[in-house]
Write a protein that holds these residues in place. Sequence first.
Motif, short mmCIF file in Angstrom:
data_model
loop_
_atom_site.label_atom_id
_atom_site.label_comp_id
_atom_site.label_asym_id
_atom_site.label_seq_id
_atom_site.Cartn_x
_atom_site.Cartn_y
_atom_site.Cartn_z
N PRO A 1 1.65 -4.53 12.23
CA PRO A 1 2.13 -5.51 11.25
C PRO A 1 2.03 -6.96 11.73
CG PRO A 1 3.96 -4.30 12.22
CD PRO A 1 2.70 -3.66 12.73
N GLU A 2 1.86 -7.17 13.03
CA GLU A 2 1.66 -8.52 13.54
C GLU A 2 0.26 -9.02 13.23
OE1 GLU A 2 4.00 -10.51 15.03
OE2 GLU A 2 5.37 -8.90 14.46
N LEU A 3 -0.67 -8.10 13.01
CA LEU A 3 -2.06 -8.46 12.72
C LEU A 3 -2.38 -8.36 11.24
CD1 LEU A 3 -4.97 -9.14 13.61
CD2 LEU A 3 -5.33 -6.67 13.89
N VAL A 4 -1.96 -7.27 10.59
CA VAL A 4 -2.33 -7.01 9.20
C VAL A 4 -1.09 -6.87 8.33
CG1 VAL A 4 -3.61 -5.50 7.62
CG2 VAL A 4 -4.43 -5.82 9.95
N ASP A 5 -1.06 -7.65 7.27
CA ASP A 5 0.00 -7.58 6.26
C ASP A 5 -0.56 -6.83 5.06
OD1 ASP A 5 2.01 -7.95 4.42
OD2 ASP A 5 1.83 -10.13 4.35
N TRP A 6 -0.16 -5.58 4.91
CA TRP A 6 -0.62 -4.74 3.80
C TRP A 6 0.26 -5.01 2.60
CZ3 TRP A 6 -5.04 -1.94 4.02
CH2 TRP A 6 -5.57 -1.71 5.29
N ARG A 7 -0.31 -5.56 1.54
CA ARG A 7 0.44 -5.82 0.31
C ARG A 7 0.25 -4.65 -0.63
NH1 ARG A 7 0.98 -11.72 0.07
NH2 ARG A 7 1.43 -12.20 2.26
N GLY A 8 1.31 -4.20 -1.25
CA GLY A 8 1.21 -3.02 -2.10
C GLY A 8 1.19 -1.79 -1.19
N ASP A 9 0.18 -0.96 -1.33
CA ASP A 9 0.06 0.25 -0.54
C ASP A 9 -0.49 -0.05 0.84
OD1 ASP A 9 0.98 1.99 -2.60
OD2 ASP A 9 -0.97 1.83 -3.56
N GLY A 10 -0.36 0.91 1.73
CA GLY A 10 -0.84 0.77 3.11
C GLY A 10 -2.32 1.07 3.25
N PRO A 11 -2.75 1.32 4.48
CA PRO A 11 -4.18 1.45 4.78
C PRO A 11 -4.86 2.69 4.21
CG PRO A 11 -2.86 1.78 6.75
CD PRO A 11 -1.92 1.36 5.66
N GLU A 12 -4.10 3.58 3.59
CA GLU A 12 -4.72 4.78 3.01
C GLU A 12 -5.14 4.59 1.56
OE1 GLU A 12 -0.62 4.48 1.98
OE2 GLU A 12 -1.46 4.54 3.98
N ALA A 13 -4.75 3.50 0.92
CA ALA A 13 -5.01 3.29 -0.51
C ALA A 13 -6.17 2.32 -0.73
CB ALA A 13 -3.76 2.76 -1.19
N TRP A 14 -7.23 2.81 -1.36
CA TRP A 14 -8.40 1.97 -1.66
C TRP A 14 -8.79 2.04 -3.12
CZ3 TRP A 14 -9.35 -1.48 1.83
CH2 TRP A 14 -8.94 -1.23 3.13
N GLU A 15 -8.27 2.97 -3.87
CA GLU A 15 -8.62 3.08 -5.29
C GLU A 15 -7.38 3.06 -6.14
OE1 GLU A 15 -11.13 6.38 -6.12
OE2 GLU A 15 -12.37 6.00 -4.39
#
Length: 67
Positions: A53-67
């Motif tokens: 979280p210090e590098l990437v701020d995921w807005r909405g869903d996390g890294p598993e959501a692309w569609e």
Amino acid sequence: MDHRVIVMPVSPGGGRQVRAGEEILGVAFNASDLLEFLRRAGLDPDTVDVTDPELVDWRGDGPEAWE
């Protein structure tokens, strides 16, 4: 890179806009796209932790959501 990466929520057309600070790096449609944008921004995709979280701020869903 001087700024934290922001991955926006999935857009209605698919994909997630990726920013570093105010700069738009592109629209990622999968984790490979995201790693390529980070590589172009000067990070080593083999060592970067996109769940940090210090590098990437995921807005909405996390890294598993692309569609």
